[in-house]
Design an enzyme around this catalytic site. Structure first.
Site, PDB file in Angstrom:
ATOM      1  N   GLU A  96      18.958 -33.331  11.350  1.00  0.00           N
ATOM      2  CA  GLU A  96      19.481 -34.379  12.236  1.00  0.00           C
ATOM      3  C   GLU A  96      20.533 -33.829  13.187  1.00  0.00           C
ATOM      4  O   GLU A  96      21.504 -33.167  12.776  1.00  0.00           O
ATOM      5  CB  GLU A  96      20.086 -35.533  11.402  1.00  0.00           C
TER       6      GLU A  96
ATOM      7  N   ASP B 279      15.993 -43.784   0.822  1.00  0.00           N
ATOM      8  CA  ASP B 279      17.245 -43.039   0.881  1.00  0.00           C
ATOM      9  C   ASP B 279      18.110 -43.313  -0.348  1.00  0.00           C
ATOM     10  O   ASP B 279      18.204 -44.463  -0.802  1.00  0.00           O
ATOM     11  CB  ASP B 279      18.048 -43.485   2.110  1.00  0.00           C
TER      12      ASP B 279
ATOM     13  N   LYS C 296      15.119 -39.534  -0.559  1.00  0.00           N
ATOM     14  CA  LYS C 296      15.779 -38.582   0.349  1.00  0.00           C
ATOM     15  C   LYS C 296      17.258 -38.563   0.033  1.00  0.00           C
ATOM     16  O   LYS C 296      17.845 -39.621  -0.247  1.00  0.00           O
ATOM     17  CB  LYS C 296      15.567 -38.983   1.811  1.00  0.00           C
TER      18      LYS C 296
ATOM     19  N   GLU D 127      21.106 -36.517   1.218  1.00  0.00           N
ATOM     20  CA  GLU D 127      21.761 -35.683   2.223  1.00  0.00           C
ATOM     21  C   GLU D 127      22.509 -34.524   1.563  1.00  0.00           C
ATOM     22  O   GLU D 127      22.990 -34.646   0.445  1.00  0.00           O
ATOM     23  CB  GLU D 127      22.763 -36.534   3.027  1.00  0.00           C
TER      24      GLU D 127
ATOM     25  N   ASP E 237      19.215 -45.398   4.668  1.00  0.00           N
ATOM     26  CA  ASP E 237      20.465 -46.136   4.421  1.00  0.00           C
ATOM     27  C   ASP E 237      21.058 -46.599   5.759  1.00  0.00           C
ATOM     28  O   ASP E 237      22.050 -47.330   5.794  1.00  0.00           O
ATOM     29  CB  ASP E 237      21.462 -45.333   3.579  1.00  0.00           C
ATOM     30  N   SER E 238      20.381 -46.235   6.871  1.00  0.00           N
ATOM     31  CA  SER E 238      20.711 -46.831   8.167  1.00  0.00           C
ATOM     32  C   SER E 238      20.511 -48.340   8.135  1.00  0.00           C
ATOM     33  O   SER E 238      20.961 -49.050   9.035  1.00  0.00           O
ATOM     34  CB  SER E 238      19.854 -46.204   9.280  1.00  0.00           C
TER      35      SER E 238
END
Ligand code: KIV
Length: 274
Positions: A182, A83, A113, A115, A44-45
């Site tokens: 991270e 993401d 993925k 978080e 999602d970057s």
């Protein structure tokens, strides 16, 4: 070699390091896949690198499906992980399963993925139960940027270090096949890596992780808004792009481009008829 979640499990057993990169479009993903990278993450970057947002929070499910589809077009070797964006899984277990399904069915990803630690374990468990492999992500989780007061290293105090360890263990117990660590101290990442049976993929977490991931635009010197200490620049492609664009602009203005080499011609006998 075709990478699957089994490749990741085997790498952990054998001590073979895993290399991952992010990609957001077809061209970059194709170059990357040919490099032998084990996994490609449509992070999602994308919101910061390609869409110009200050953080990842505005990224939508439609953005992620759109970019994952493009990346998936010609990825034949790497495991393709997509993401789950902010609020696509935090809202409910049902939303999490539905949105993970979209990334697989519409985006053609192999895994998703998400978080978070203990708080997202019900979602991880449910997505895995729906036959979708999940990569976890703990430590400095960018979707919690406002809770952290910025993109700051996490786990420097004993309590937060313990919490990150417990989160990583919870994510493993919930069924994740790997977990991103991270921006945490290298020693903490080493302890977590030793204590888990799934591979840890580090970004700003030192060399003891089972694998590494970098945002491609960081490692190619293309993203100047944020230049984290951990992002080694392997090639100044950003500088080369700027130089090439400036040279093109100058050549156009001087009338040097296009030269005859870059133009099409009519035979003289036809030209004469006009
Ligand atoms: O979105 C992303 O690029 C990520 C990586 C930094 C792991 O989550």
């Amino acid at each position: 070699m075709k990478n699957t979640i089994l490749t990741f499990a085997e790498a952990k057993r054998n001590g073979t390091k895993l290399a991952m990169l992010t990609a957001y479009d077809y061209t970059m993903a194709k170059l990357m896949d040919a490099s032998g990278v084990n996994g490609i993450l449509v992070g999602d970057s994308v919101g910061m690198v390609s869409l110009g947002y200050r953080d990842t929070l505005p990224v939508t499910m439609d953005d992620m499906v759109h970019h994952t589809k493009a990346v998936a077009k010609d990825v034949g070797n790497a495991l393709l992980v997509a993401d789950m964006p902010f609020m696509s899984y935090q809202t409910s277990v049902r939303d999490a399963i539905y949105n993970a399904g979209r990334l697989i069915k519409e985006g053609n990803a192999h895994a998703v993925k998400l978080e978070g630690g203990r708080e997202t374990c019900p979602q991880i468990r449910a997505i895995v139960d729906a036959y979708v492999p999940v990569m976890g992500h703990v430590g400095m989780t960018p979707q919690a940027v406002n809770m952290f007061g910025g993109f700051k290293i996490q786990g420097r105090e004993e309590a937060s270090a313990r919490k990150i360890m417990e989160d990583a263990k919870a994510v493993e117990d919930a069924g994740a096949f790997a977990v991103v660590l991270e921006c945490i101290p290298a020693q903490l990442a080493e302890i977590i890596t030793r204590s888990l049976s799934i591979p840890t993929i580090g970004i700003g977490a030192g060399k003891s992780c089972d694998g590494q991931i970098l945002v491609y635009a960081d490692m190619l010197g293309m993203f100047e808004e944020l230049t984290p200490k951990f992002a080694k620049v392997y090639a100044d492609i950003g500088g080369q792009i700027r130089k090439a664009f400036a040279e093109y602009v100058n050549e156009v203005r001087r009338g040097e481009f296009p030269s005859p080499d870059h133009a099409f011609t009519l035979p003289d006998d036809i030209v004469k008829k006009f």
